[in-house]
Structure formats: C-alpha cells, structure tokens
Design a protein around this motif. Structure first.
Motif, PDB file in Angstrom:
ATOM      1  N   LYS A   1       0.768  -1.044   0.076  1.00 62.41           N
ATOM      2  CA  LYS A   1       0.027  -0.073   0.039  1.00 62.41           C
ATOM      3  C   LYS A   1       0.860   1.367   0.084  1.00 62.41           C
ATOM      4  O   LYS A   1       0.552   2.304  -0.558  1.00 62.41           O
TER       5      LYS A   1
ATOM      6  N   THR B   1     -10.368  -1.136  -4.474  1.00 63.39           N
ATOM      7  CA  THR B   1     -11.134  -2.058  -3.284  1.00 63.39           C
ATOM      8  C   THR B   1     -11.285  -1.036  -1.941  1.00 63.39           C
ATOM      9  O   THR B   1     -10.380   0.111  -2.051  1.00 63.39           O
TER      10      THR B   1
ATOM     11  N   THR C   1      -7.819   0.251   0.017  1.00 62.19           N
ATOM     12  CA  THR C   1      -6.737   1.106  -0.691  1.00 62.19           C
ATOM     13  C   THR C   1      -7.374   2.414  -0.945  1.00 62.19           C
ATOM     14  O   THR C   1      -7.022   3.391  -1.129  1.00 62.19           O
TER      15      THR C   1
ATOM     16  N   SER D   1     -13.797  -4.051   0.585  1.00 64.21           N
ATOM     17  CA  SER D   1     -12.230  -4.705   0.724  1.00 64.21           C
ATOM     18  C   SER D   1     -12.032  -6.092  -0.084  1.00 64.21           C
ATOM     19  O   SER D   1     -12.974  -6.808  -0.108  1.00 64.21           O
TER      20      SER D   1
ATOM     21  N   ASP E   1     -12.286  -7.876  -4.990  1.00 65.75           N
ATOM     22  CA  ASP E   1     -11.721  -8.445  -6.214  1.00 65.75           C
ATOM     23  C   ASP E   1     -12.711  -8.962  -7.155  1.00 65.75           C
ATOM     24  O   ASP E   1     -12.623  -8.675  -8.462  1.00 65.75           O
TER      25      ASP E   1
ATOM     26  N   HIS F   1      -7.607 -14.673   0.360  1.00 59.33           N
ATOM     27  CA  HIS F   1      -8.398 -14.577  -0.708  1.00 59.33           C
ATOM     28  C   HIS F   1      -7.769 -14.745  -2.123  1.00 59.33           C
ATOM     29  O   HIS F   1      -8.070 -13.985  -3.007  1.00 59.33           O
TER      30      HIS F   1
HETATM   31  O1  LIG Z   1      -6.874  -7.361  -0.958  1.00 57.76           O
HETATM   32  C1  LIG Z   1      -6.972  -6.545  -1.738  1.00 57.76           C
HETATM   33  C2  LIG Z   1      -6.670  -7.084  -3.349  1.00 57.76           C
HETATM   34  O2  LIG Z   1      -6.817  -8.473  -3.206  1.00 57.76           O
HETATM   35  C3  LIG Z   1      -7.200  -5.127  -1.569  1.00 57.76           C
HETATM   36  O3  LIG Z   1      -8.127  -4.858  -0.645  1.00 57.76           O
HETATM   37  P1  LIG Z   1      -8.097  -3.704   0.367  1.00 57.76           P
HETATM   38  O4  LIG Z   1      -7.701  -2.354  -0.519  1.00 57.76           O
HETATM   39  O5  LIG Z   1      -9.470  -3.545   0.952  1.00 57.76           O
HETATM   40  O6  LIG Z   1      -6.856  -3.862   1.342  1.00 57.76           O
END
Ligand SMILES: O=C(CO)COP(=O)(O)O
Length: 156
Positions: free
Chosen positions: A23, A45, A48, A65, A71, A98
């Motif tokens: 990030k 997402t 982010t 998220s 995704d 995930h």
């Molecule tokens: O896990 C992610 C993409 O696979 C990103 O999710 P976040 O932006 O909610 O952390």
C-alpha cells in the motif's frame, strides 16, 4: 480468432488495488502521478480507496475490501466493460486469504485484454503514455465461436 474493438475514451476508468505490504508503494506512486490521475475516474478496493482519498483528497469510488469480495466486484465490472486500466500492486511474498479471488481477477483481466500494471515501473509507462489523453482502441478476442460451441447432450 476474430477480434472485437473496445474504444477507450480520453477519460479512463482506472482501478487501483494494493495488498497491505504494497500500500505504501501504491500511495507513493499515486502521489507522483496525482495530476494525471485526477483527470480520470478512480475506483478501488475498500482500504486502498480510503487511503488514496486521504492522500489526494479526491473522490474514489470504492467497492468492498479485497478479502470481503472487492476483487470479485471489480472482476465483474471488467466483464461488463466498465474498467479500462488496472493498477494492482499485489504481494508476491505473502499468501492472501482470498488468493483464489486474486487469481480469478487477474484471469478476467487477461480474458478482456485489460491494461494491467502490477509494479510501479509498468504503471509509470502506462500513466505517461500519450494514450492516457486520447481515445484508444483495445482489441479484444471475439468469443462468438466459444459462445456458440456445440455442447453434446445426453451424457449419461
Ligand atoms: O486485498 C486486496 C486485493 O486483493 C485489496 O483490498 P483492500 O484495498 O481493501 O486492502
């Protein structure tokens, strides 16, 4: 295979995604390109997107998220032709809860010839391309043959 064309308008829809250990890198990149990035529609997402909104003070359309389905939501939007460019700093050094969703997302990007960057250098090349400010015709495979394929019936 024959081709179809998807015409991208001068204003692109850019999806921005980063795993937790990536990030900071994405935020640095976003800051570096803030002027150009703000000329386009941004979607991200959940976490982010929140960080980018705080960093740039611009509106970012946020889905869930990643681990909660984000995704998959973005993948569905790609199948519907709603996303032009993906900047996804995924983490090659850490398993994600995930991981199947991440794989499915990158696969659907390939199915539709989406412009994808998974690192800052590739993302730099994309953002500095003159095509960021013009129309651009993306060739996509024509899946008509696949959709009309012969499925044998009556397998017992
Ligand atoms: O896990 C992610 C993409 O696979 C990103 O999710 P976040 O932006 O909610 O952390």
């Amino acid at each position: 295979m024959t081709k179809n064309v998807r015409l991208l308008s001068p204003q692109k829809t850019i999806a921005l995604i980063a795993h937790d250990h990536k990030k900071d890198e994405l935020l640095e990149w976003v800051k570096k390109h803030s002027e150009v990035i703000q000329q386009h529609q941004l979607i991200a997402t959940g976490t982010t997107g929140k960080l980018i909104e705080n960093e740039l003070g611009v509106l970012v359309h946020r889905v869930m998220s990643g681990p909660l389905g984000g995704d998959q939501q973005l993948g569905a939007m790609i199948a519907e032709g709603k996303i032009d460019i993906v900047i996804f700093f995924w983490d090659p050094m850490e398993a994600q809860p995930h991981d199947p969703d991440v794989k499915a997302f990158l696969r659907i990007c390939a199915v539709w010839n989406i412009i994808v960057a998974c690192d800052a250098s590739t993302a730099d090349f994309i953002l500095t391309s003159p095509f960021m400010h013009t129309e651009y015709a993306v060739e996509t495979p024509d899946y008509k043959l696949y959709l009309n394929r012969n499925i044998e019936k009556g397998i017992s």
